[in-house]
Design a protein around this motif. Structure first.
Motif, PDB file in Angstrom:
ATOM      1  N   LYS A   1      55.396  10.108 -41.559  1.00  0.00           N
ATOM      2  CA  LYS A   1      56.384   9.823 -43.078  1.00  0.00           C
ATOM      3  C   LYS A   1      57.156   8.425 -42.474  1.00  0.00           C
ATOM      4  O   LYS A   1      57.133   7.437 -43.110  1.00  0.00           O
ATOM      5  CB  LYS A   1      57.133  10.686 -43.476  1.00  0.00           C
ATOM      6  CG  LYS A   1      58.102  10.387 -44.399  1.00  0.00           C
ATOM      7  CD  LYS A   1      59.192  11.743 -44.830  1.00  0.00           C
ATOM      8  CE  LYS A   1      59.791  11.334 -46.157  1.00  0.00           C
ATOM      9  NZ  LYS A   1      61.043  10.704 -45.839  1.00  0.00           N
ATOM     10  N   THR A   2      57.747   8.392 -41.529  1.00  0.00           N
ATOM     11  CA  THR A   2      58.814   7.355 -41.103  1.00  0.00           C
ATOM     12  C   THR A   2      57.982   6.190 -40.611  1.00  0.00           C
ATOM     13  O   THR A   2      58.464   5.200 -41.059  1.00  0.00           O
ATOM     14  CB  THR A   2      59.438   7.865 -39.697  1.00  0.00           C
ATOM     15  OG1 THR A   2      60.470   9.085 -40.009  1.00  0.00           O
ATOM     16  CG2 THR A   2      60.605   6.784 -39.349  1.00  0.00           C
TER      17      THR A   2
ATOM     18  N   SER B   1      55.068   5.521 -41.604  1.00  0.00           N
ATOM     19  CA  SER B   1      54.170   4.960 -42.860  1.00  0.00           C
ATOM     20  C   SER B   1      55.458   3.944 -43.646  1.00  0.00           C
ATOM     21  O   SER B   1      54.826   3.117 -44.392  1.00  0.00           O
ATOM     22  CB  SER B   1      53.765   6.020 -43.627  1.00  0.00           C
ATOM     23  OG  SER B   1      52.996   6.634 -42.915  1.00  0.00           O
ATOM     24  N   GLU B   2      56.579   4.662 -43.765  1.00  0.00           N
ATOM     25  CA  GLU B   2      57.576   3.757 -44.672  1.00  0.00           C
ATOM     26  C   GLU B   2      57.856   2.510 -44.015  1.00  0.00           C
ATOM     27  O   GLU B   2      57.894   1.409 -44.654  1.00  0.00           O
ATOM     28  CB  GLU B   2      59.102   4.677 -44.418  1.00  0.00           C
ATOM     29  CG  GLU B   2      58.976   5.691 -45.404  1.00  0.00           C
ATOM     30  CD  GLU B   2      60.105   6.982 -45.298  1.00  0.00           C
ATOM     31  OE1 GLU B   2      60.059   7.677 -46.042  1.00  0.00           O
ATOM     32  OE2 GLU B   2      60.678   6.673 -44.368  1.00  0.00           O
TER      33      GLU B   2
ATOM     34  N   VAL C   1      49.756  12.531 -46.160  1.00  0.00           N
ATOM     35  CA  VAL C   1      51.266  12.106 -46.189  1.00  0.00           C
ATOM     36  C   VAL C   1      51.337  10.693 -46.109  1.00  0.00           C
ATOM     37  O   VAL C   1      52.356  10.195 -47.047  1.00  0.00           O
ATOM     38  CB  VAL C   1      51.879  12.650 -44.701  1.00  0.00           C
ATOM     39  CG1 VAL C   1      53.264  11.961 -44.305  1.00  0.00           C
ATOM     40  CG2 VAL C   1      51.791  14.183 -44.678  1.00  0.00           C
ATOM     41  N   ALA C   2      50.703   9.884 -45.398  1.00  0.00           N
ATOM     42  CA  ALA C   2      50.745   8.345 -45.431  1.00  0.00           C
ATOM     43  C   ALA C   2      50.253   7.744 -46.856  1.00  0.00           C
ATOM     44  O   ALA C   2      51.246   6.896 -47.322  1.00  0.00           O
ATOM     45  CB  ALA C   2      49.970   7.690 -44.246  1.00  0.00           C
TER      46      ALA C   2
ATOM     47  N   GLU D   1      50.678   9.173 -49.580  1.00  0.00           N
ATOM     48  CA  GLU D   1      51.789   9.578 -50.641  1.00  0.00           C
ATOM     49  C   GLU D   1      52.853   8.578 -50.388  1.00  0.00           C
ATOM     50  O   GLU D   1      53.659   8.125 -51.146  1.00  0.00           O
ATOM     51  CB  GLU D   1      52.210  10.940 -50.540  1.00  0.00           C
ATOM     52  CG  GLU D   1      51.348  11.943 -51.021  1.00  0.00           C
ATOM     53  CD  GLU D   1      50.960  11.783 -52.517  1.00  0.00           C
ATOM     54  OE1 GLU D   1      51.950  11.505 -53.263  1.00  0.00           O
ATOM     55  OE2 GLU D   1      49.722  11.679 -52.771  1.00  0.00           O
ATOM     56  N   VAL D   2      53.376   8.247 -49.098  1.00  0.00           N
ATOM     57  CA  VAL D   2      54.359   7.597 -48.784  1.00  0.00           C
ATOM     58  C   VAL D   2      54.132   5.930 -49.265  1.00  0.00           C
ATOM     59  O   VAL D   2      54.891   5.253 -50.251  1.00  0.00           O
ATOM     60  CB  VAL D   2      54.549   7.305 -47.315  1.00  0.00           C
ATOM     61  CG1 VAL D   2      55.651   6.132 -46.930  1.00  0.00           C
ATOM     62  CG2 VAL D   2      55.226   8.535 -46.794  1.00  0.00           C
TER      63      VAL D   2
ATOM     64  N   LYS E   1      54.361   5.964 -53.179  1.00  0.00           N
ATOM     65  CA  LYS E   1      55.782   5.900 -53.615  1.00  0.00           C
ATOM     66  C   LYS E   1      56.367   4.509 -53.477  1.00  0.00           C
ATOM     67  O   LYS E   1      57.417   4.066 -54.359  1.00  0.00           O
ATOM     68  CB  LYS E   1      56.549   6.962 -52.644  1.00  0.00           C
ATOM     69  CG  LYS E   1      57.365   7.779 -53.189  1.00  0.00           C
ATOM     70  CD  LYS E   1      58.161   8.701 -52.200  1.00  0.00           C
ATOM     71  CE  LYS E   1      59.280   9.545 -52.830  1.00  0.00           C
ATOM     72  NZ  LYS E   1      59.914  10.411 -52.209  1.00  0.00           N
ATOM     73  N   ALA E   2      55.901   3.644 -52.440  1.00  0.00           N
ATOM     74  CA  ALA E   2      56.195   2.477 -52.030  1.00  0.00           C
ATOM     75  C   ALA E   2      55.695   1.539 -52.920  1.00  0.00           C
ATOM     76  O   ALA E   2      56.153   0.137 -52.955  1.00  0.00           O
ATOM     77  CB  ALA E   2      56.202   2.222 -50.693  1.00  0.00           C
TER      78      ALA E   2
ATOM     79  N   TYR F   1      50.073   1.278 -51.838  1.00  0.00           N
ATOM     80  CA  TYR F   1      48.882   2.071 -51.463  1.00  0.00           C
ATOM     81  C   TYR F   1      47.650   1.347 -51.686  1.00  0.00           C
ATOM     82  O   TYR F   1      47.094   0.937 -52.935  1.00  0.00           O
ATOM     83  CB  TYR F   1      48.967   3.508 -52.165  1.00  0.00           C
ATOM     84  CG  TYR F   1      47.739   4.261 -51.550  1.00  0.00           C
ATOM     85  CD1 TYR F   1      47.390   4.513 -50.481  1.00  0.00           C
ATOM     86  CD2 TYR F   1      47.076   5.110 -52.736  1.00  0.00           C
ATOM     87  CE1 TYR F   1      46.456   5.250 -50.019  1.00  0.00           C
ATOM     88  CE2 TYR F   1      45.660   5.981 -52.296  1.00  0.00           C
ATOM     89  CZ  TYR F   1      45.726   6.046 -50.966  1.00  0.00           C
ATOM     90  OH  TYR F   1      44.544   6.811 -50.615  1.00  0.00           O
TER      91      TYR F   1
ATOM     92  N   ILE G   1      55.263  15.357 -49.361  1.00  0.00           N
ATOM     93  CA  ILE G   1      56.193  14.073 -49.702  1.00  0.00           C
ATOM     94  C   ILE G   1      56.616  14.285 -51.369  1.00  0.00           C
ATOM     95  O   ILE G   1      57.869  13.796 -51.448  1.00  0.00           O
ATOM     96  CB  ILE G   1      55.185  12.744 -49.526  1.00  0.00           C
ATOM     97  CG1 ILE G   1      54.916  12.305 -48.164  1.00  0.00           C
ATOM     98  CG2 ILE G   1      56.171  11.555 -50.244  1.00  0.00           C
ATOM     99  CD1 ILE G   1      55.744  12.194 -47.208  1.00  0.00           C
TER     100      ILE G   1
END
Ligand SMILES: NC(=O)C1=CN([C@@H]2O[C@H](COP(=O)(O)OP(=O)(O)OC[C@H]3O[C@@H](n4cnc5c(N)ncnc54)[C@H](O)[C@@H]3O)[C@@H](O)[C@H]2O)C=CC1
Ligand SMILES: O=C([O-])CC(=O)C(=O)O
Length: 352
Positions: free
Chosen positions: A138-139, A141-142, A166-167, A169-170, A173-174, A177, A350
């Motif tokens: 997660k971190t 990917s952010e 997980v990646a 979804e990150v 969100k940003a 994707y 996420i």
């Protein structure tokens, strides 16, 4: 060049590397070299000081398609970077240590390879790694969403069946994707399948091509032995033996290492094989096809591993499964059941 300039240049090499690099004339010069001349791609390895990361860094430094190689980890990158940077190959190597340097490590990167995270010990499943590794992915990917949203991502950290979700979804969100650019690396399953099938057939593994579909854990790893090239037939016993050995290949190594981690060397080899395919695709080479765990409509699941054609924009074509025999159809149903749960676990991590 004047003698004093040459000496200044050499002593710059002898100083401890500056991992941010801004104030360091040596690193500025290296960057100029990479920018000015050498064609190639900028690659970052996240988890570069680990069991996979180190040989992966070594092999990527040898890859002529790479002009800049960024090595990021939360420990030990100064030593690894100093060591690998002495290799007389073209890529310029820079090291980055700890979360404060993650953004610098990722800025301008074309391909990010992620082997960051904890490995299994005997008795554990890949899913047992979820709690720690999902947070790490997660971190990271952010960071990718912020600093290199157009990069191709090769995700190695287990459980791949969940960490890819997980990646994704990150990135969703940003708002960055692109399903064509996110890959779970399942190449090691293909590499093992080629090796084990070649042993049974008495062939050189380089002549063998085994499609492995599904995911990357236990029964989700589904070798399609009916589609082996060169066309081959197997006895029922051979099919049982090969399928089980390919599915349990990771556990075989975990047990053999007796608490010392999981596959690192064959994984680094496989990661480079897949990364090189991605880079050849980015360069525009025709006919680059490998198996990977990607966003897919081949089954009802949101992600699935099949053969994928790699191109300038990532996964440009996702191949269908092709004809399956009865044994493979049963295996596919088992694989899909477990995969559905693993993917959902990643999504929920996420969205929760
Ligand atoms: N996809 C596949 O086929 C395979 C996946 N794996 C997985 O790859 C992962 C790494 O395995 P190894 O290299 O053997 O483990 P390792 O423990 O030797 O190395 C992992 C590295 O990740 C680093 N790390 C931890 N947190 C980090 C963070 N937040 N940011 C950056 N780096 C961080 C550690 O400092 C360490 O250097 C494991 O999750 C393992 O299960 C392993 C083999 C095959
Ligand atoms: O088995 C493990 O934990 C590491 C892995 O994914 C593999 O070797 O296929």
């Amino acid at each position: 060049m004047e003698a004093n300039q040459r000496i200044a240049r050499i002593s710059a090499h002898l100083q401890p590397p500056n991992f941010q690099g801004e104030g360091n004339s040596l690193l500025r010069r290296d960057y100029c070299r990479a920018k000015g001349g050498a064609p190639g791609f900028k690659v970052a390895i996240l988890g570069a000081a680990g069991g996979i990361g180190q040989p992966l860094g070594l092999l990527m430094k040898m890859n002529p398609l790479v002009s800049v190689l960024h090595l990021y980890d939360v420990v030990n990158t100064p030593g690894v970077t100093a060591d690998i940077s002495h290799m007389d190959t073209g890529a310029v190597v820079r090291g980055f240590l700890g979360p404060s340097q993650l953004e610098s490590a990722l800025t301008g990167i074309d391909l990010v390879i992620i082997p960051a995270g904890v490995p299994r010990k005997p008795g554990m499943t890949r899913d047992d790694l979820f709690n720690i590794n999902a947070g790490i992915v997660k971190t990271l990917s952010e960071g990718i969403a912020k600093c290199c949203p157009n990069a191709i991502v090769n995700l190695i950290s287990n459980p791949v069946n969940s960490t890819v979700a997980v990646a994704a979804e990150v990135f969703k969100k940003a708002g960055t994707y692109d399903p064509k650019r996110l890959f779970g690396v399942t190449m090691l399953d293909v590499v093992r399948a080629n090796t084990f099938v070649a042993e049974v057939l008495g062939l050189d593994p380089r002549e063998v091509d085994v499609p492995v579909v599904g995911g990357h854990a236990g029964v989700t790893i589904l070798p399609l032995l009916s589609q082996v090239k060169p066309p081959s037939s197997f006895t029922v016993e051979e099919i049982e033996y090969l399928t089980t050995r390919i599915q349990d290949g990771g556990t075989e190594v975990v047990q053999a290492k007796g608490g010392g981690g999981s596959a690192t060397l064959s994984m680094a080899y496989s990661a480079v094989k897949f990364a090189d395919a991605c880079l050849r695709g980015l360069r525009g080479d025709a006919g680059v096809v490998e198996c990977a765990f990607v966003a897919s409509e081949v089954t009802e699941l949101p992600f699935f591993s099949t053969k994928v054609r790699l191109g300038r924009t990532g996964a440009e074509e996702i191949y269908q499964l092709g004809p399956l025999n009865e044994y493979e159809r049963i295996g596919l149903e088992k694989a899909k059941k477990e995969l559905a749960e693993s993917i959902q676990k990643g999504i929920s991590f996420i969205r929760k």
